[in-house]
Write a protein that holds these residues in place. Structure first.
Motif, PDB file in Angstrom:
ATOM      1  N   MET A 151       0.844  -1.200   0.000  1.00 18.96           N
ATOM      2  CA  MET A 151       0.000   0.000   0.000  1.00 18.96           C
ATOM      3  C   MET A 151       0.880   1.250   0.000  1.00 18.96           C
ATOM      4  N   GLU A 152       0.436   2.267  -0.730  1.00 16.60           N
ATOM      5  CA  GLU A 152       1.162   3.543  -0.750  1.00 16.60           C
ATOM      6  C   GLU A 152       1.095   4.185   0.639  1.00 16.60           C
ATOM      7  N   PRO A 153       2.241   4.648   1.198  1.00 14.42           N
ATOM      8  CA  PRO A 153       2.152   5.241   2.533  1.00 14.42           C
ATOM      9  C   PRO A 153       1.325   6.521   2.522  1.00 14.42           C
ATOM     10  N   ILE A 154       0.321   6.592   3.408  1.00 12.94           N
ATOM     11  CA  ILE A 154      -0.585   7.741   3.434  1.00 12.94           C
ATOM     12  C   ILE A 154       0.162   9.019   3.805  1.00 12.94           C
ATOM     13  N   GLU A 155       1.161   8.896   4.693  1.00 18.14           N
ATOM     14  CA  GLU A 155       1.890  10.089   5.139  1.00 18.14           C
ATOM     15  C   GLU A 155       2.494  10.825   3.947  1.00 18.14           C
ATOM     16  N   ASP A 156       3.053  10.063   2.979  1.00 18.11           N
ATOM     17  CA  ASP A 156       3.686  10.699   1.820  1.00 18.11           C
ATOM     18  C   ASP A 156       2.660  11.463   0.984  1.00 18.11           C
ATOM     19  N   LEU A 212      -6.939   8.579   8.500  1.00 25.32           N
ATOM     20  CA  LEU A 212      -7.530   7.414   7.842  1.00 25.32           C
ATOM     21  C   LEU A 212      -6.531   6.251   7.824  1.00 25.32           C
ATOM     22  N   ARG A 213      -7.039   5.033   7.929  1.00 25.55           N
ATOM     23  CA  ARG A 213      -6.170   3.846   7.824  1.00 25.55           C
ATOM     24  C   ARG A 213      -5.749   3.638   6.374  1.00 25.55           C
ATOM     25  N   GLY A 214      -6.660   3.987   5.456  1.00 24.43           N
ATOM     26  CA  GLY A 214      -6.368   3.813   4.037  1.00 24.43           C
ATOM     27  C   GLY A 214      -7.236   2.772   3.368  1.00 24.43           C
ATOM     28  N   ALA A 223      -9.382  12.770  -0.973  1.00 23.81           N
ATOM     29  CA  ALA A 223      -9.734  11.614  -0.137  1.00 23.81           C
ATOM     30  C   ALA A 223      -9.172  10.337  -0.762  1.00 23.81           C
ATOM     31  N   ALA A 224      -9.371  10.186  -2.068  1.00 23.67           N
ATOM     32  CA  ALA A 224      -8.933   8.952  -2.744  1.00 23.67           C
ATOM     33  C   ALA A 224      -7.421   8.751  -2.620  1.00 23.67           C
ATOM     34  N   GLY A 277      -6.112   1.393  -0.149  1.00 20.13           N
ATOM     35  CA  GLY A 277      -6.822   0.113  -0.113  1.00 20.13           C
ATOM     36  C   GLY A 277      -8.314   0.293   0.042  1.00 20.13           C
ATOM     37  N   GLY A 278      -8.818   1.482  -0.175  1.00 23.16           N
ATOM     38  CA  GLY A 278     -10.242   1.740   0.024  1.00 23.16           C
ATOM     39  C   GLY A 278     -10.913   2.251  -1.241  1.00 23.16           C
ATOM     40  N   ARG A 279     -12.057   2.928  -1.049  1.00 22.75           N
ATOM     41  CA  ARG A 279     -12.771   3.481  -2.213  1.00 22.75           C
ATOM     42  C   ARG A 279     -13.275   4.881  -1.863  1.00 22.75           C
TER      43      ARG A 279
END
Ligand SMILES: C[S@@+](CC[C@H](N)C(=O)[O-])C[C@H]1O[C@@H](n2cnc3c(N)ncnc32)[C@H](O)[C@@H]1O
Length: 258
Positions: free
Chosen positions: A1-6, A95-97, A115-116, A121-123
């Motif tokens: 999964m792409e790191p959300i922080e980045d 968000l967890r992602g 948001a996306a 890993g979400g929608r």
């Protein structure tokens, strides 16, 4: 999964990094208004200068500068200002992602794509009926093009829908967001219906964030419907939309766990 922080750091680095085209809130009528007033002020100042009336020329010059500043503020708010506010609001959700997020009245998708980007890993689902008077170039196709331009189309769904009658099962989203959309629905009853639909599709334990004109008035509806932790925050100068001292409001709430 792409790191959300980045991803979030990329947003903070500036809306300039965005690849989509998100139009102008309020459609092109606002831009035309500013252009007309500016042209009128410039013509009046020039005429006054020709007739050697320096007082009037200076006055119209100052008025023109004020209108130009107001136009610049409007364009900032509808672009970078809104994106920067929403990047912050979404970051605060931590968000967890893998969540399912609904954007009610997504328009061309400025907030939907933010948001996306946080949902590897979400929608992210955007629902709208695409009124052009509310946003320039507003259309489902424009939102779809932006998802492709942002390289996140595989996690974005765009749906034709009226906020007052959402075509989703109850309790189907972890987060519901809405940006400057509910205030465009005529009548308190219509806006109330949209809020009730947003609450219905939110799962128990889910969170809601609304940024809007006069969104403080939504707080009572959310509380009456049983949402918890309803808070109202006046947003800063990034949401002036051309009028210093004018502020949009953020309303935050969550649905109690079942
Ligand atoms: C000012 S635009 C904001 C769009 C987007 N949320 C943003 O911040 O860029 C308002 C949006 O609300 C949508 N809208 C207005 N009434 C609506 C309704 N009853 N149901 C769904 N969307 C609606 C318009 O079509 C438009 O896309």
């Amino acid at each position: 999964m792409e790191p959300i922080e980045d991803v979030a750091a990329g947003d903070r680095a500036g809306a300039a990094g965005r690849r989509g085209r998100y139009g102008i809130d309020g459609g092109l009528i606002g831009v035309a208004f500013f252009a007309l007033v500016l042209a009128g002020a410039a013509a009046t100042a020039a005429r006054a200068a020709r007739r050697r009336r320096p007082g009037l020329a200076a006055l119209t010059g100052v008025a023109g500068a004020a209108v130009a500043g107001s136009a610049a503020s409007y364009l900032y708010s509808t672009g970078r200002g809104k994106l920067s506010v929403w990047a912050q609001v979404l970051d605060e959700l931590s968000l967890r992602g893998d969540e399912h997020v609904l954007d009610v009245g997504c328009g061309r998708g400025a907030v939907l794509m933010l948001a996306a980007r946080r949902l590897p890993g979400g929608r992210a689902v955007g629902a709208d009926l695409w009124r052009r008077r509310d946003q320039s170039g507003n259309s489902r196709a424009a939102a779809e093009r932006n998802a492709v331009a942002e390289k996140i189309s595989e996690r974005v769904d765009i749906v034709d829908a009226d906020a007052r009658d959402l075509p989703f099962p109850s309790a189907s989203f972890d987060v519901v967001v809405s940006s400057l959309a509910i205030s465009n629905i005529p009548g308190a009853q219509g806006r109330g219906l949209a809020l009730k639909e947003a609450i219905r599709v939110l799962r128990p334990g889910g969170r809601m964030r609304i940024v809007d004109e006069g969104a403080d008035q939504y707080a009572a509806v959310l509380e009456d419907a049983g949402l918890a932790g309803v808070t109202v925050r006046r947003l800063d100068w990034r949401t002036w939309y051309g009028l210093p001292g004018h502020h949009l409001t953020l309303v935050a709430a969550s649905k109690p766990p079942a």
